[in-house]
Write a protein that holds these residues in place. Structure first.
Motif, PDB file in Angstrom:
ATOM      1  N   THR A 144       0.865  -1.179   0.000  1.00  0.00           N
ATOM      2  CA  THR A 144       0.000   0.000   0.000  1.00  0.00           C
ATOM      3  C   THR A 144       0.898   1.224   0.000  1.00  0.00           C
ATOM      4  O   THR A 144       1.859   1.297   0.751  1.00  0.00           O
ATOM      5  CB  THR A 144      -0.933   0.058   1.231  1.00  0.00           C
ATOM      6  N   THR A 145       0.605   2.166  -0.889  1.00  0.00           N
ATOM      7  CA  THR A 145       1.388   3.409  -0.949  1.00  0.00           C
ATOM      8  C   THR A 145       0.519   4.481  -1.594  1.00  0.00           C
ATOM      9  O   THR A 145      -0.710   4.314  -1.646  1.00  0.00           O
ATOM     10  CB  THR A 145       2.720   3.185  -1.716  1.00  0.00           C
ATOM     11  N   THR A 146       1.125   5.584  -2.027  1.00  0.00           N
ATOM     12  CA  THR A 146       0.350   6.622  -2.702  1.00  0.00           C
ATOM     13  C   THR A 146       1.041   6.969  -4.012  1.00  0.00           C
ATOM     14  O   THR A 146       2.240   6.720  -4.169  1.00  0.00           O
ATOM     15  CB  THR A 146       0.238   7.913  -1.861  1.00  0.00           C
ATOM     16  N   LEU A 176      -8.876  16.620  -5.340  1.00  0.00           N
ATOM     17  CA  LEU A 176      -9.163  17.144  -4.004  1.00  0.00           C
ATOM     18  C   LEU A 176      -7.897  17.122  -3.147  1.00  0.00           C
ATOM     19  O   LEU A 176      -7.663  18.011  -2.343  1.00  0.00           O
ATOM     20  CB  LEU A 176     -10.268  16.286  -3.361  1.00  0.00           C
ATOM     21  N   HIS A 177      -7.088  16.061  -3.317  1.00  0.00           N
ATOM     22  CA  HIS A 177      -5.807  15.958  -2.611  1.00  0.00           C
ATOM     23  C   HIS A 177      -4.696  15.730  -3.627  1.00  0.00           C
ATOM     24  O   HIS A 177      -4.968  15.410  -4.786  1.00  0.00           O
ATOM     25  CB  HIS A 177      -5.823  14.794  -1.614  1.00  0.00           C
ATOM     26  N   ARG A 193      -2.228  13.401  -3.292  1.00  0.00           N
ATOM     27  CA  ARG A 193      -1.803  12.005  -3.345  1.00  0.00           C
ATOM     28  C   ARG A 193      -3.025  11.093  -3.418  1.00  0.00           C
ATOM     29  O   ARG A 193      -4.040  11.340  -2.746  1.00  0.00           O
ATOM     30  CB  ARG A 193      -0.986  11.621  -2.110  1.00  0.00           C
ATOM     31  N   PRO A 238      -4.194   7.216  -2.652  1.00  0.00           N
ATOM     32  CA  PRO A 238      -3.766   5.943  -2.073  1.00  0.00           C
ATOM     33  C   PRO A 238      -4.025   4.792  -3.041  1.00  0.00           C
ATOM     34  O   PRO A 238      -5.064   4.745  -3.701  1.00  0.00           O
ATOM     35  CB  PRO A 238      -4.631   5.813  -0.812  1.00  0.00           C
ATOM     36  N   ARG A 256      -3.091   0.304  -3.819  1.00  0.00           N
ATOM     37  CA  ARG A 256      -2.606  -0.958  -3.258  1.00  0.00           C
ATOM     38  C   ARG A 256      -2.509  -1.988  -4.365  1.00  0.00           C
ATOM     39  O   ARG A 256      -3.128  -1.833  -5.430  1.00  0.00           O
ATOM     40  CB  ARG A 256      -3.556  -1.451  -2.162  1.00  0.00           C
ATOM     41  N   SER A 271      -7.219   2.981  -4.165  1.00  0.00           N
ATOM     42  CA  SER A 271      -7.950   2.606  -2.957  1.00  0.00           C
ATOM     43  C   SER A 271      -9.170   3.496  -2.725  1.00  0.00           C
ATOM     44  O   SER A 271      -9.965   3.234  -1.837  1.00  0.00           O
ATOM     45  CB  SER A 271      -7.045   2.710  -1.731  1.00  0.00           C
ATOM     46  N   ARG A 272      -9.266   4.589  -3.470  1.00  0.00           N
ATOM     47  CA  ARG A 272     -10.416   5.480  -3.296  1.00  0.00           C
ATOM     48  C   ARG A 272     -10.639   6.243  -4.592  1.00  0.00           C
ATOM     49  O   ARG A 272      -9.770   6.254  -5.471  1.00  0.00           O
ATOM     50  CB  ARG A 272     -10.185   6.472  -2.155  1.00  0.00           C
ATOM     51  N   ILE A 281      -3.697   4.537   4.831  1.00  0.00           N
ATOM     52  CA  ILE A 281      -3.751   3.902   3.509  1.00  0.00           C
ATOM     53  C   ILE A 281      -3.357   2.430   3.539  1.00  0.00           C
ATOM     54  O   ILE A 281      -3.491   1.731   2.547  1.00  0.00           O
ATOM     55  CB  ILE A 281      -2.832   4.638   2.521  1.00  0.00           C
ATOM     56  N   THR A 301      -8.146  -1.368   2.797  1.00  0.00           N
ATOM     57  CA  THR A 301      -7.362  -0.235   3.275  1.00  0.00           C
ATOM     58  C   THR A 301      -8.328   0.733   3.972  1.00  0.00           C
ATOM     59  O   THR A 301      -9.549   0.618   3.829  1.00  0.00           O
ATOM     60  CB  THR A 301      -6.686   0.505   2.107  1.00  0.00           C
ATOM     61  N   PRO A 320      -9.029   3.969   3.330  1.00  0.00           N
ATOM     62  CA  PRO A 320      -9.925   4.668   2.408  1.00  0.00           C
ATOM     63  C   PRO A 320     -11.027   3.762   1.848  1.00  0.00           C
ATOM     64  O   PRO A 320     -12.152   4.218   1.625  1.00  0.00           O
ATOM     65  CB  PRO A 320      -8.990   5.147   1.290  1.00  0.00           C
ATOM     66  N   GLU A 321     -10.703   2.483   1.626  1.00  0.00           N
ATOM     67  CA  GLU A 321     -11.739   1.565   1.113  1.00  0.00           C
ATOM     68  C   GLU A 321     -12.815   1.321   2.164  1.00  0.00           C
ATOM     69  O   GLU A 321     -14.010   1.284   1.860  1.00  0.00           O
ATOM     70  CB  GLU A 321     -11.100   0.231   0.700  1.00  0.00           C
ATOM     71  N   ASN A 342       0.658  11.035   3.281  1.00  0.00           N
ATOM     72  CA  ASN A 342      -0.303  10.242   2.508  1.00  0.00           C
ATOM     73  C   ASN A 342      -1.370  11.069   1.808  1.00  0.00           C
ATOM     74  O   ASN A 342      -1.976  10.603   0.857  1.00  0.00           O
ATOM     75  CB  ASN A 342      -1.000   9.225   3.420  1.00  0.00           C
ATOM     76  N   ILE A 343      -1.642  12.268   2.287  1.00  0.00           N
ATOM     77  CA  ILE A 343      -2.703  13.066   1.684  1.00  0.00           C
ATOM     78  C   ILE A 343      -2.137  14.325   1.027  1.00  0.00           C
ATOM     79  O   ILE A 343      -2.491  14.669  -0.096  1.00  0.00           O
ATOM     80  CB  ILE A 343      -3.776  13.425   2.737  1.00  0.00           C
ATOM     81  N   ARG A 381       6.019   2.925   6.574  1.00  0.00           N
ATOM     82  CA  ARG A 381       5.671   3.864   5.502  1.00  0.00           C
ATOM     83  C   ARG A 381       6.855   4.760   5.144  1.00  0.00           C
ATOM     84  O   ARG A 381       7.159   4.967   3.970  1.00  0.00           O
ATOM     85  CB  ARG A 381       4.483   4.706   5.983  1.00  0.00           C
ATOM     86  N   GLU A 384       9.174   4.837   1.669  1.00  0.00           N
ATOM     87  CA  GLU A 384       9.344   6.087   0.923  1.00  0.00           C
ATOM     88  C   GLU A 384      10.799   6.539   0.893  1.00  0.00           C
ATOM     89  O   GLU A 384      11.097   7.640   0.433  1.00  0.00           O
ATOM     90  CB  GLU A 384       8.457   7.196   1.511  1.00  0.00           C
TER      91      GLU A 384
END
Lengths: 119, 432
Positions: free
Chosen positions: A49-51, A58-59, A61, A63, A65, A111-112, B48, B62, B64-65, B153-154, B178, B182
């Motif tokens: 899982t990463t971005t 809206l953002h 990054r 997400p 997987r 993921s979204r 995430i 995850t 967000p899911e 992450n965001i 994480r 990275e």
């Protein structure tokens, strides 16, 4: 005999794997734990899982997987692949971002949903 | 004339989403969710990693899911949502009068809303450097783990390259992995206690997988650096948790992440006069998650800090259903509900708190689920529930107990009916 903590779910079962008995797993509470014990000693795998970078959303990054576990040794190379991604919003949830990541058969998926900014 | 709702849910994270969905399902039709962020989902949006949803959905999702599932469910209902809206005050309505929620946002300005029932679902926030009084200089580069998680992450900012993590709570462990993925070097994860505060699976998959050392019974005793963190000093602590002189290790690093605990965010609850349990730092509730003020319910991390979102959802559905029931009962018979005698549940030896803190007599007919945390790591032990006479109500055998993992037990109605209140939950260690 090797002792492991199962990482399949938050329960964290303490497994014992016997390499000499065909990787027989004991201490597991479910079939997925037995499967984890067998693969962990032979070919350990992880879900990544990463971005990734997304513009106009809206953002900044998104997400992502892998839709199945990939060999643990490939995680750094998979991160490098993800770092090259440049997306434009909108992105749908579950959208395939990189198909067949590094030839593993696993896809990297969103993921979204990422709506466009101000949408 | 204030806008009136049957139910206002404060907070649009996993707790608020589940409570609102359930209240709608149970028949409420004027429901409002107030959320201060620009989108629903709460902290799940920045979590995430996977591992969410095994209990609730039978699969591994995850963050967000998991949030996305509930956001989609909410979208199927007629529940109203106001984003970018900060609730400033909750004024309880006494004697069956509606509660008042004061909120503000950029579009509608200052609003006074009325609700027959309110669900508190504000979640929690992180303890900071100030909360644990780490000595040293005050350079940049010191983040709570959750703040760093949001940046990374965001918002897309890398917070550092050489990292020390204080605290082995789950967020700290997740961030260790994480940051490593990275490209950062995580030099150490440092834990004051002799055991980790996080889930065992996270020690394995976040630290051991990446050869990150975990120093138990250690803490940060100095932070050095003028503009940016340059060095962090780590010392061993004794059984009294005080640093032992001469055990200092110096780490050259640019970042210190803090994962040193979460505090339920109860300013609104306190302002409203809701009774707070000093142990959980959340409201005192009954089995239906009703607080000391009739018609005000609480669920999720604002009530007590959970390890698993699945349990937050289950608890919040319970609160949402109870709020609906409260509104429907009030509609049928307006006025103040008759106060019911409650059965207290106490935390005994080896148990730091229980939720709920008391049971309504209604629970006697339905059985009751108790959630609690233990004080120590123990191998083989029994969870004992005893009544006022010391008579055993129930016994649950366990092979592993840890403060980092919330326990739960279910007391059947038949056993409850025989017990003399109050009930006490305690841990009995079994010698192997």
């Amino acid at each position: 005999m090797k002792e492991l903590v199962c990482i399949v779910c938050p329960r964290g079962c303490r497994l014992t794997v016997d390499e000499e008995q065909g990787y027989k797993v004991t201490g597991n509470s479910c079939p997925r734990g037995a499967e984890y014990g067998r693969t962990e000693l032979q070919n350990p795998t992880r879900t990544l899982t990463t971005t990734v970078c997304v513009a106009g959303g809206l953002h900044r990054r998104l997400p992502v997987r892998t839709n199945r576990a990939i060999p643990k040794a490939l995680l750094p190379a998979a991160m490098a692949e993800a770092a090259r991604v440049r997306l434009q919003a909108p992105v749908a949830a579950g959208q395939i971002i990189i198909p067949n990541l590094l030839g593993t058969g696993a896809d990297l998926i969103a993921s979204r949903a990422m709506p466009a900014a101000g949408a | 004339m204030a806008e009136t709702y049957q139910l206002i849910v404060i907070g649009g994270g996993p707790a608020g989403l589940a409570a609102a969905c359930k209240a709608w399902e149970q028949g409420l039709r004027r429901v409002l969710v107030l959320e201060r962020d620009c989108e629903l989902g709460g902290i799940l949006n920045q979590c995430i990693h996977n591992g969410f949803g095994l209990h609730r959905f039978g699969e591994e999702l995850t963050g967000p899911e998991y949030a996305g599932r509930y956001i989609a469910m909410l979208a199927e209902t007629g529940v109203e949502v106001r984003l970018d809206t900060m609730v400033l005050q909750l004024v309880p309505g006494r004697d069956g009068h509606p509660h008042e929620v004061h909120a503000v946002n950029g579009k509608q300005g200052y609003q006074v809303l009325q609700a027959q029932a309110v669900v508190l679902a504000m979640g929690c926030r992180e303890r900071t450097r100030g909360a644990i009084s780490i000595p040293g200089e005050r350079p940049s580069g010191i983040f709570t783990a959750g703040a760093a998680q949001r940046f990374l992450n965001i918002e897309g900012y890398m917070v550092g390259r050489r990292v020390v993590i204080l605290g082995s709570g789950d967020i700290g462990l997740i961030m260790a992995r994480r940051m490593t993925l990275e490209g950062a070097k995580v030099l150490a994860c440092v834990e004051l206690m002799p055991y980790s505060g996080g889930l065992t699976r996270n020690i394995v998959q976040c630290l051991q997988d990446y050869n990150i050392p975990l120093y138990l019974s250690h803490t940060v005793t100095d932070i050095r650096g003028h503009d940016r963190v340059e060095q962090v000093v780590v010392s061993r602590v004794g059984p009294d948790r005080q640093p032992i002189p001469g055990t200092e290790m110096v780490f050259d690093c640019d970042t210190l992440l803090l994962s040193v605990g979460l505090i339920p965010e109860n300013e609104l609850s306190r302002g409203a006069g809701v009774e707070i349990d000093p142990r959980t730092r959340g409201p005192v509730v009954a089995e239906n998650r009703e607080t000391s003020i009739p018609g005000i319910f609480a669920c999720g991390n604002v009530l007590h800090v959970h390890d698993l979102v699945d349990f937050v959802s289950a608890e919040s559905e319970r609160a949402g259903a109870a709020a609906a029931q409260y509104v429907q009962a009030q509609d049928a018979a307006p006025g103040a509900p008759a106060p019911a005698a409650a059965i207290p549940v106490q935390a005994g030896e080896g148990v730091s708190y229980t939720v709920p803190q008391h049971l309504h007599p209604a629970a006697l007919a339905a059985g009751a689920e108790l959630f609690f945390r233990v004080r120590r790591v123990t191998k083989t032990a029994n969870i004992l529930v005893e009544d006022a006479n010391g008579a055993r109500v129930a016994k649950f055998a366990r092979t592993h107990l840890a403060p980092g993992e919330m326990e739960n037990i279910t007391l059947p109605a038949a056993l409850l009916a025989r017990a003399t209140p109050p009930l006490t939950v305690r841990i009995e260690e079994v010698q192997a």
